[in-house]
Design a protein around this motif. Structure first.
Motif, mmCIF file in Angstrom:
data_model
loop_
_atom_site.group_PDB
_atom_site.id
_atom_site.type_symbol
_atom_site.label_atom_id
_atom_site.label_comp_id
_atom_site.label_asym_id
_atom_site.label_seq_id
_atom_site.Cartn_x
_atom_site.Cartn_y
_atom_site.Cartn_z
ATOM 1 N N ILE A 1 52.909 36.102 38.106
ATOM 2 C CA ILE A 1 52.228 37.608 37.861
ATOM 3 C C ILE A 1 53.254 38.277 37.002
ATOM 4 O O ILE A 1 52.656 38.934 36.257
ATOM 5 N N GLY A 2 54.400 38.069 37.133
ATOM 6 C CA GLY A 2 55.411 38.790 36.228
ATOM 7 C C GLY A 2 55.178 38.372 34.630
ATOM 8 O O GLY A 2 55.192 39.161 33.927
ATOM 9 N N THR B 1 56.879 29.971 47.951
ATOM 10 C CA THR B 1 55.519 30.747 47.541
ATOM 11 C C THR B 1 55.861 31.996 46.882
ATOM 12 O O THR B 1 55.311 32.076 45.700
ATOM 13 N N ILE B 2 56.528 32.986 47.326
ATOM 14 C CA ILE B 2 56.727 34.270 46.662
ATOM 15 C C ILE B 2 57.440 34.162 45.417
ATOM 16 O O ILE B 2 57.201 34.623 44.515
ATOM 17 N N VAL B 3 58.251 33.279 45.303
ATOM 18 C CA VAL B 3 58.925 32.954 44.061
ATOM 19 C C VAL B 3 57.998 32.424 42.710
ATOM 20 O O VAL B 3 58.039 33.230 41.762
ATOM 21 N N VAL C 1 54.756 32.968 43.052
ATOM 22 C CA VAL C 1 53.683 34.062 42.622
ATOM 23 C C VAL C 1 54.192 35.129 41.854
ATOM 24 O O VAL C 1 53.585 35.527 41.088
ATOM 25 N N ALA C 2 55.595 35.596 42.452
ATOM 26 C CA ALA C 2 56.259 36.551 41.376
ATOM 27 C C ALA C 2 56.387 36.011 39.949
ATOM 28 O O ALA C 2 56.253 36.929 38.987
ATOM 29 N N ALA C 3 56.745 34.862 39.853
ATOM 30 C CA ALA C 3 56.869 34.357 38.474
ATOM 31 C C ALA C 3 55.497 34.492 37.757
ATOM 32 O O ALA C 3 55.643 34.673 36.553
ATOM 33 N N VAL D 1 54.225 28.263 36.606
ATOM 34 C CA VAL D 1 53.777 27.911 38.034
ATOM 35 C C VAL D 1 53.452 26.414 38.384
ATOM 36 O O VAL D 1 53.944 25.907 39.332
#
Length: 110
Positions: free
Chosen positions: A60-61, A52-54, A56-58, A82
């Motif tokens: 947003i970044g 999930t973090i990967v 979301v970070a991808a 995503v």
């Protein structure tokens, strides 16, 4: 949202809410899912959190980068990788979790 056109946003939001609700109902009725923390364990929980973090970070970044570059519809474009990550990574994640759960003593001999 990025179009700024009120009726497009309203129709899109309603369609999304109805579609998501229908999918959730269909899955819950068919699968009869039961959450058993003893089966998934800490490793499974951490695996889900990392996945999930990967994603979301991808998203947003990439969205912020596209906005900084002045690309039109940056959030819409940023969600595409995503979605691909979910479509291809989701089944792999589920396979990994299934193996993890079956390797635990509580999983039985299935």
């Amino acid at each position: 949202m990025e179009t700024g056109i009120t009726w497009v946003i309203a129709v899109g939001a309603v369609a999304y809410a109805l579609g998501l609700g229908a999918v959730i109902l269909a899955v819950v009725r068919k699968a009869r899912v039961q959450v058993r923390p003893a089966l998934i364990g800490v490793r499974g929980g951490l695996t889900i959190a990392a996945f999930t973090i990967v994603l979301v970070a991808a998203g947003i970044g990439l969205g912020f980068a596209l906005e900084a570059l002045g690309v039109p519809f940056p959030a819409t474009l940023a969600i595409l990788p995503v979605a691909v990550g979910l479509a291809f990574g989701g089944p792999r994640l589920m396979g990994h979790l299934r193996k993890l759960m079956m390797s635990r003593p509580l999983a039985g001999a299935r």
